[in-house]
Design an enzyme around this catalytic site. Structure first.
Site, PDB file in Angstrom:
ATOM      1  N   LYS A  13      -0.827  -5.624  -5.671  1.00 47.71           N
ATOM      2  CA  LYS A  13       0.099  -4.588  -5.162  1.00 47.71           C
ATOM      3  C   LYS A  13       0.476  -4.862  -3.703  1.00 47.71           C
ATOM      4  O   LYS A  13       1.646  -4.796  -3.338  1.00 47.71           O
ATOM      5  CB  LYS A  13      -0.525  -3.184  -5.267  1.00 47.71           C
ATOM      6  CG  LYS A  13      -0.876  -2.757  -6.691  1.00 47.71           C
ATOM      7  CD  LYS A  13      -1.391  -1.312  -6.743  1.00 47.71           C
ATOM      8  CE  LYS A  13      -2.692  -1.079  -6.006  1.00 47.71           C
ATOM      9  NZ  LYS A  13      -3.876  -1.748  -6.607  1.00 47.71           N
ATOM     10  N   ARG A  87      -2.725   7.897  -7.244  1.00 42.90           N
ATOM     11  CA  ARG A  87      -3.832   7.333  -8.016  1.00 42.90           C
ATOM     12  C   ARG A  87      -4.426   8.364  -8.973  1.00 42.90           C
ATOM     13  O   ARG A  87      -5.360   8.029  -9.715  1.00 42.90           O
ATOM     14  CB  ARG A  87      -4.930   6.873  -7.058  1.00 42.90           C
ATOM     15  CG  ARG A  87      -5.086   5.368  -6.924  1.00 42.90           C
ATOM     16  CD  ARG A  87      -6.138   5.123  -5.869  1.00 42.90           C
ATOM     17  NE  ARG A  87      -6.738   3.837  -5.918  1.00 42.90           N
ATOM     18  CZ  ARG A  87      -6.365   2.793  -5.162  1.00 42.90           C
ATOM     19  NH1 ARG A  87      -5.331   2.871  -4.366  1.00 42.90           N
ATOM     20  NH2 ARG A  87      -7.025   1.663  -5.237  1.00 42.90           N
ATOM     21  N   ARG A 126     -11.301 -13.688  -3.350  1.00 42.05           N
ATOM     22  CA  ARG A 126     -10.663 -13.280  -2.093  1.00 42.05           C
ATOM     23  C   ARG A 126     -11.728 -13.056  -1.010  1.00 42.05           C
ATOM     24  O   ARG A 126     -11.572 -13.485   0.123  1.00 42.05           O
ATOM     25  CB  ARG A 126      -9.865 -11.984  -2.353  1.00 42.05           C
ATOM     26  CG  ARG A 126      -9.299 -11.303  -1.124  1.00 42.05           C
ATOM     27  CD  ARG A 126      -8.313 -10.201  -1.510  1.00 42.05           C
ATOM     28  NE  ARG A 126      -8.953  -8.913  -1.760  1.00 42.05           N
ATOM     29  CZ  ARG A 126      -8.320  -7.830  -2.220  1.00 42.05           C
ATOM     30  NH1 ARG A 126      -7.042  -7.888  -2.518  1.00 42.05           N
ATOM     31  NH2 ARG A 126      -8.968  -6.699  -2.401  1.00 42.05           N
ATOM     32  N   ARG A 138     -13.648  -7.082   3.256  1.00 41.24           N
ATOM     33  CA  ARG A 138     -13.646  -5.638   2.964  1.00 41.24           C
ATOM     34  C   ARG A 138     -14.995  -5.206   2.403  1.00 41.24           C
ATOM     35  O   ARG A 138     -15.538  -5.865   1.520  1.00 41.24           O
ATOM     36  CB  ARG A 138     -12.539  -5.322   1.963  1.00 41.24           C
ATOM     37  CG  ARG A 138     -11.252  -4.874   2.621  1.00 41.24           C
ATOM     38  CD  ARG A 138     -10.150  -4.739   1.621  1.00 41.24           C
ATOM     39  NE  ARG A 138     -10.447  -3.789   0.547  1.00 41.24           N
ATOM     40  CZ  ARG A 138      -9.559  -3.415  -0.360  1.00 41.24           C
ATOM     41  NH1 ARG A 138      -8.334  -3.897  -0.329  1.00 41.24           N
ATOM     42  NH2 ARG A 138      -9.885  -2.555  -1.289  1.00 41.24           N
ATOM     43  N   ARG A 149     -14.684   0.609  -8.869  1.00 43.76           N
ATOM     44  CA  ARG A 149     -13.245   0.757  -8.596  1.00 43.76           C
ATOM     45  C   ARG A 149     -12.434   0.604  -9.884  1.00 43.76           C
ATOM     46  O   ARG A 149     -11.461   1.312 -10.105  1.00 43.76           O
ATOM     47  CB  ARG A 149     -12.791  -0.277  -7.552  1.00 43.76           C
ATOM     48  CG  ARG A 149     -13.203   0.121  -6.130  1.00 43.76           C
ATOM     49  CD  ARG A 149     -13.234  -1.060  -5.181  1.00 43.76           C
ATOM     50  NE  ARG A 149     -11.947  -1.669  -4.946  1.00 43.76           N
ATOM     51  CZ  ARG A 149     -11.796  -2.913  -4.445  1.00 43.76           C
ATOM     52  NH1 ARG A 149     -12.851  -3.635  -4.144  1.00 43.76           N
ATOM     53  NH2 ARG A 149     -10.595  -3.389  -4.251  1.00 43.76           N
TER      54      ARG A 149
HETATM   55  P1  ADP Z   1      -7.433  -1.696  -4.246  1.00 43.59           P
HETATM   56  O1  ADP Z   1      -6.162  -1.315  -4.936  1.00 43.59           O
HETATM   57  O2  ADP Z   1      -7.639  -3.187  -4.194  1.00 43.59           O
HETATM   58  O3  ADP Z   1      -8.642  -0.988  -4.763  1.00 43.59           O
HETATM   59  P2  ADP Z   1      -6.805  -0.102  -1.865  1.00 43.59           P
HETATM   60  O4  ADP Z   1      -6.755  -0.633  -0.473  1.00 43.59           O
HETATM   61  O5  ADP Z   1      -5.545   0.420  -2.455  1.00 43.59           O
HETATM   62  O6  ADP Z   1      -7.363  -1.323  -2.712  1.00 43.59           O
HETATM   63  O7  ADP Z   1      -7.908   1.064  -1.980  1.00 43.59           O
HETATM   64  C1  ADP Z   1      -9.222   0.906  -1.489  1.00 43.59           C
HETATM   65  C2  ADP Z   1      -9.990   2.222  -1.633  1.00 43.59           C
HETATM   66  O8  ADP Z   1      -9.353   3.247  -0.851  1.00 43.59           O
HETATM   67  C3  ADP Z   1     -10.069   2.813  -3.044  1.00 43.59           C
HETATM   68  O9  ADP Z   1     -11.116   2.259  -3.792  1.00 43.59           O
HETATM   69  C4  ADP Z   1     -10.289   4.308  -2.725  1.00 43.59           C
HETATM   70  O10 ADP Z   1     -11.623   4.562  -2.348  1.00 43.59           O
HETATM   71  C5  ADP Z   1      -9.425   4.513  -1.492  1.00 43.59           C
HETATM   72  N1  ADP Z   1      -8.038   4.935  -1.838  1.00 43.59           N
HETATM   73  C6  ADP Z   1      -6.888   4.241  -1.603  1.00 43.59           C
HETATM   74  N2  ADP Z   1      -5.814   4.899  -2.032  1.00 43.59           N
HETATM   75  C7  ADP Z   1      -6.281   6.072  -2.566  1.00 43.59           C
HETATM   76  C8  ADP Z   1      -5.658   7.190  -3.208  1.00 43.59           C
HETATM   77  N3  ADP Z   1      -4.311   7.237  -3.409  1.00 43.59           N
HETATM   78  N4  ADP Z   1      -6.455   8.207  -3.632  1.00 43.59           N
HETATM   79  C9  ADP Z   1      -7.787   8.173  -3.454  1.00 43.59           C
HETATM   80  N5  ADP Z   1      -8.442   7.146  -2.877  1.00 43.59           N
HETATM   81  C10 ADP Z   1      -7.702   6.100  -2.438  1.00 43.59           C
END
Ligand code: ADP
Length: 195
Positions: A13, A87, A126, A138, A149
């Site tokens: 993404k 999400r 990664r 990360r 996740r």
């Molecule tokens: P990825 O898609 O690789 O998991 P992100 O950077 O989008 O990475 O998200 C990392 C973490 O941030 C998620 O596992 C969650 O804990 C939190 N997070 C990100 N976006 C949201 C969201 N829209 N709602 C709730 N938690 C979120």
């Protein structure tokens, strides 16, 4: 123009959002990046958020919707690429209401489809590459948190695929091929959606 990128962790993404920024002049809104900034700021909210992220769980809808609302109501951008948001179904409803309130519309939802097995390899790879290059890794890019996740994705986020399909907004793309090919497909979808 407002585009949602939907897909599991490691689907690409962020990479594809960057391409859309370059090719279409869109503004990327990544809730993951916003939450990592909150963590780095060391505030109480940032600390709470970091704990949740490190467990691989979702941060509350209230916090995330609050961050998005602030951006949507204070930015003069003409639209966004939403990367990692919404999400949950509650976040999707909240986004719909916010767009309506600000007189905007949702142009397309693009689902990046990747098998779980590939996601694990991608994310662990990664993290290894970053570590080898001496770059920060990360905190949630490890095999254990990744499983959580993925579980959160399937339980809480995957229902959005049907939600947006029912609204006639869903476009699904095979995201297991090479980055340029996928970027080309996304560009075509964006052009059609905004034509
Ligand atoms: P990825 O898609 O690789 O998991 P992100 O950077 O989008 O990475 O998200 C990392 C973490 O941030 C998620 O596992 C969650 O804990 C939190 N997070 C990100 N976006 C949201 C969201 N829209 N709602 C709730 N938690 C979120």
């Amino acid at each position: 123009m407002n585009i949602i990128l939907l897909g599991p962790p490691g689907a690409g993404k962020g990479t594809q959002a960057e391409r859309l920024v370059e090719n279409h002049g869109l503004v990327q809104l990544s809730t993951g990046d916003m939450l990592r900034q909150a963590k780095a700021s060391g505030t109480e909210m940032g600390k709470r958020v970091a704990e949740v992220m490190e467990r691989g769980e979702l941060v509350t809808d209230e916090i995330v919707v609050g961050l998005i609302e602030e951006k949507l109501t204070t930015s003069d951008a003409k639209g966004f690429i939403f990367d990692g948001f919404p999400r949950t179904l509650a976040q999707a409803d909240a986004l719909g209401a916010l767009l309506e309130k600000t007189g905007q519309r949702l142009d397309a939802v693009i689902e990046l489809k990747v098998d779980d097995k590939i996601l694990v390899d991608r994310i662990v790879g990664r993290a290894e590459q970053a570590r080898a290059a001496g770059q920060p890794v990360r905190a949630d890019d490890n095999a254990e948190t990744l499983n959580q996740r993925l579980e959160a994705y399937h339980a809480q986020t995957a229902p959005l695929i049907d939600y947006y399909a029912q609204k006639g907004a869903l476009n699904s793309v095979d995201a297991m091929g090479d980055i340029d090919t996928i970027a080309g497909e996304l560009s075509a979808i964006v052009k059609t959606a905004t034509a």
